[in-house]
Design an enzyme around this catalytic site. Structure first.
Site, PDB file in Angstrom:
ATOM      1  N   TYR A  93       4.794   1.413   5.451  1.00 59.80           N
ATOM      2  CA  TYR A  93       4.485   2.850   5.534  1.00 59.80           C
ATOM      3  C   TYR A  93       4.951   3.484   6.842  1.00 59.80           C
ATOM      4  CZ  TYR A  93       1.368   2.026   1.540  1.00 59.80           C
ATOM      5  OH  TYR A  93       0.860   1.693   0.317  1.00 59.80           O
ATOM      6  N   LYS A 125      -7.134   4.381   5.758  1.00 62.13           N
ATOM      7  CA  LYS A 125      -8.099   4.246   4.665  1.00 62.13           C
ATOM      8  C   LYS A 125      -9.547   4.315   5.155  1.00 62.13           C
ATOM      9  CE  LYS A 125      -4.555   3.994   2.043  1.00 62.13           C
ATOM     10  NZ  LYS A 125      -3.471   3.650   2.966  1.00 62.13           N
ATOM     11  N   TYR A 140       9.436   0.376  -2.940  1.00 62.16           N
ATOM     12  CA  TYR A 140       8.173   0.210  -2.219  1.00 62.16           C
ATOM     13  C   TYR A 140       8.076  -1.197  -1.619  1.00 62.16           C
ATOM     14  CZ  TYR A 140       3.252  -0.392  -1.218  1.00 62.16           C
ATOM     15  OH  TYR A 140       2.065  -0.676  -0.581  1.00 62.16           O
TER      16      TYR A 140
END
Ligand SMILES: *Cc1c(COP(=O)(O)O)cnc(C)c1O
Length: 336
Positions: free
Chosen positions: A289, A49, A263
């Site tokens: 992730y 990010k 998720y």
């Protein structure tokens, strides 16, 4: 591509290293495995990010904003990195965390990224799963504007065309690195979620005129909607850069066979990948992730998807802080 005309903060410690993983390669007995260390981008223990926020927060500054608003899952790495950059820029940060897992474990709710959100001084609120998050951010922005704040909304994962520019830049960086090392990369593999990373990479690889294929390992949506989301954002990103239509649909490929129950829900493959990387390479992956992304890569190697002698690069997108939110999942799986 008109990349240079976009304002950008220079925060990333880069170029991030591109390193061989000798012991993992030997253990799996397949292609040569490499790792691009975007877990080492510098800000707030690193992660993908940071590269997106360089463009997004530069835009916020240009718009005169003094307050950043964003959203993510409880253990959002994006929220943590946004909180840190807000602190660095002297801006107020408001984070809305969505409970996507229903976990009531103390570590999940309070440690890892959540602890750091608070440490960086962000205003954190929590909402139930399936809350319309864009509307929640709009509502919060309206409240804060009424109090005189100048708000700037950053979408979940920092994934709009502007944020994706961070990974156009990363693709150019990687292509340059590979060329300087004389390394011929056969595939770049990474975890894909809100799509900005993969969208930026595919646009960037076109711009760099390299033939490096990109494979996203999905962590949330099934293959078709994930590929559609990445392709749509790639088109928007290419348009923003003045090269509309430069990405062919077939360049967008996702493998969504490693999501498991959903998720943020651990899988045996993720647990194995996190443990293998820790013990063979001294590298920390994350449970949501990069752990599932690496589980996907390990599976492809084991099932003979690649040839010996090929060079496969795993893009480490960060997130190891999240391990502290998942200590409950690793309990009982830590024997040497
Ligand atoms: C957000 C994130 C991803 C996914 O990137 P997207 O651009 O959202 O697809 C991958 N790995 C980590 C550690 C992340 O925090």
């Amino acid at each position: 591509m008109k990349l240079a005309k976009f304002p950008r903060l220079r925060i990333t410690h880069g170029p991030t290293p591109l390193e061989p993983m000798h012991r993992l390669t030997a253990a799996l007995g397949g292609p040569n495995l490499w790792i691009k260390r975007d877990d080492c981008t510098g800000l707030a223990t690193g992660g993908n990010k940071t590269r997106k926020l360089e463009y997004l927060v530069a835009d916020a500054v240009q718009h005169g904003a003094d307050t950043l608003i964003t959203q993510g899952a409880t253990q959002s790495n994006h929220a943590r990195q946004t909180a840190a950059i807000a602190a660095k820029m002297g801006m107020e940060c408001h984070i809305i965390l969505e409970d996507r897992t229903g976990y009531r474990y103390a570590d999940y709710q309070h440690s890892g990224n959540v602890f750091l959100d608070h440490l960086y001084g962000a205003h954190v609120s929590e909402v139930p799963g399936n809350t319309p998050m864009d509307k929640a951010m709009e509502d919060l922005a309206a409240q804060l504007r009424a109090k005189g704040r100048k708000t700037y909304i950053i979408p979940g994962g920092g994934s709009n065309a502007l944020g994706a520019l961070g990974y156009v830049t990363a693709a150019l960086e990687l292509a340059d690195q590979a060329m300087n090392m004389g390394l011929n990369i056969d595939e770049l593999v990474h975890a894909t979620g809100s799509a900005g990373t993969q969208a930026g990479l595919v646009v960037g690889m076109e711009g760099a005129r390299t033939q490096i294929p990109v494979l996203g390992i999905g962590v949330r949506a099934p293959r078709q909607p994930q590929e559609d989301k990445v392709f749509m954002l790639a088109q928007q990103t290419a348009e923003l850069l003045g090269v509309p239509g430069s990405v062919a649909r077939e360049k967008v490929v996702a493998n969504c066979d490693h999501i498991g129950a959903g998720y943020g829900i651990p899988t045996p493959g993720m647990m194995e990948a996190v443990t293998m990387l820790a013990r063979l390479e001294g590298i920390l992956l994350d449970p949501v992730y990069s752990g599932k992304g690496m589980a996907g890569l390990i599976d492809l190697v084991r099932t003979g998807h690649y040839r010996k002698g090929q060079n496969i690069v795993f893009l480490h997108t960060g997130g190891a802080v999240g391990l502290y939110g998942y200590m409950h999942a690793f309990e009982g799986h830590m024997a040497p």
